[in-house]
Design an enzyme around this catalytic site. Structure first.
Site, PDB file in Angstrom:
ATOM      1  N   THR A 294      31.750  24.593  11.360  1.00 45.01           N
ATOM      2  CA  THR A 294      30.746  24.064  10.420  1.00 45.01           C
ATOM      3  C   THR A 294      30.630  24.964   9.255  1.00 45.01           C
ATOM      4  O   THR A 294      30.934  26.168   9.394  1.00 45.01           O
ATOM      5  CB  THR A 294      29.549  23.590  10.765  1.00 45.01           C
TER       6      THR A 294
ATOM      7  N   TYR B 267      21.426  27.171  13.888  1.00 43.56           N
ATOM      8  CA  TYR B 267      22.359  26.383  14.170  1.00 43.56           C
ATOM      9  C   TYR B 267      23.725  27.189  13.739  1.00 43.56           C
ATOM     10  O   TYR B 267      24.598  27.226  14.443  1.00 43.56           O
ATOM     11  CB  TYR B 267      22.347  25.240  13.493  1.00 43.56           C
TER      12      TYR B 267
ATOM     13  N   TRP C 236      29.412  18.220   5.777  1.00 43.44           N
ATOM     14  CA  TRP C 236      28.700  16.799   5.297  1.00 43.44           C
ATOM     15  C   TRP C 236      29.389  15.808   5.667  1.00 43.44           C
ATOM     16  O   TRP C 236      29.795  14.902   5.092  1.00 43.44           O
ATOM     17  CB  TRP C 236      28.843  16.753   3.677  1.00 43.44           C
TER      18      TRP C 236
END
Length: 308
Positions: free
Chosen positions: A109, A136, A161
């Site tokens: 991510t 996270y 996203w």
């Protein structure tokens, strides 16, 4: 004989899109892949023995790890829970794949970066320094390290996203939420100071499928595959936008007045976990690896909202 692909976290956004992609493929890869999806009940990646047993049972050529703890705000109050899945669990899966001699594509991510700026005008590159500011993000950064340590030939793919826009199926991503709120509210307030790369899950799935096809063919000669930035790639929709711009585009695609979307600041909507102000990931590494760039976010959004 079809090549077996195992998808961990198959019930999530990307895992579901991958299953749909492989099971509906046409063209040169049709019939070449046998995709199997498993959830935590079938393969709990926090349990090393369960992971090893599942990999030995299915005997895949390549594993795609979409399994993740993604509750960004909840992780701030329970970082060990996020670490158990995103770091320790990722390491468990990587070790099992390495021992079984199968390839691994591990999803990560934009949250591994600080989100406070960018080294280059085109977005973060794979070899830019990480600096996560959330629990996270720290768990995902630790997962990348665990995967690389246990399985040096694994490929880490960072994305950002991700959305499906599937409001009718109860989707909870940003696009799906905007789709629902357009029907429920006269106006919505959306932050206009966070910039990123909106990524349609179906487009990302097609990209991952292309990557896996390459890995499956070259699995017997892993060093023949390009090694940009230590086998780390970035895959997102093309271009960049703020959440406010994405929300306005959703309203436009739905035939609604985009001026019903009102811009606000991040400070106006405080959350337990700080949101990155800048999440654009450069697609250079993806193209340099010979892979097809994902569509620009705007036509991809139109395609997502045209889905029944």
């Amino acid at each position: 004989m079809a090549t077996r692909i195992l998808i961990a976290g198959a019930a999530g956004q990307l895992g579901s899109a991958l299953l749909s992609e492989w099971r509906g493929r046409t063209g040169p890869h049709a019939g070449r892949f046998d995709a199997v999806g498993v959830g935590s009940s079938e393969m709990d990646i926090t349990d090393p023995a369960a992971v090893r047993a599942a990999v030995m049972r299915f005997r895949p050529r390549v594993v795609v790890n979409c399994a993740a703890y993604t509750a960004v705000d909840a992780a701030e109050a329970d970082e060990p829970a996020a670490h158990a899945v995103n770091a320790a669990g990722a390491g468990n899966l990587a070790r099992a794949c390495a021992d079984a001699g199968c390839g691994l594509v591990h999803l990560s991510t934009d949250y591994v970066f600080s989100g406070e700026g960018c080294a280059g005008a085109g977005g973060y590159e794979p070899d830019d320094p990480v600096g996560p500011r959330t629990a996270y993000g720290r768990s995902k950064a630790a997962g990348e390290l665990a995967v690389r340590s246990a399985h040096p030939a694994a490929v880490v793919v960072r994305t950002a996203w991700v959305y499906t826009g599937a409001a009718r199926q109860g989707g909870g991503d940003f696009v799906a939420t905007m789709r629902r709120l357009e029907a429920e509210r006269e106006s919505v307030d959306v932050v206009d100071d966070q910039c990123g790369s909106p990524t349609y899950a179906r487009d990302l799935a097609r990209g991952i499928a292309e990557l896996v096809a390459v890995l499956a063919v070259r699995q017997t000669a892993p060093d023949a595959w390009p090694r940009p930035a230590g086998r780390t790639l970035h895959a997102t929709g093309g271009g960049a936008a703020t959440w406010y711009e994405v929300a306005r585009a959703v309203f436009e695609e739905l035939g609604a007045d985009p001026d019903r979307v009102r811009a606000c600041r991040t400070e106006d909507m405080p959350r337990p976990a700080p949101r990155p102000r800048y999440s654009v990931l450069s697609g250079g590494s993806w193209a340099d690896a010979g892979l097809t760039p994902l569509r620009h976010w705007r036509p991809a959004l139109a395609a997502a909202l045209a889905e029944p």
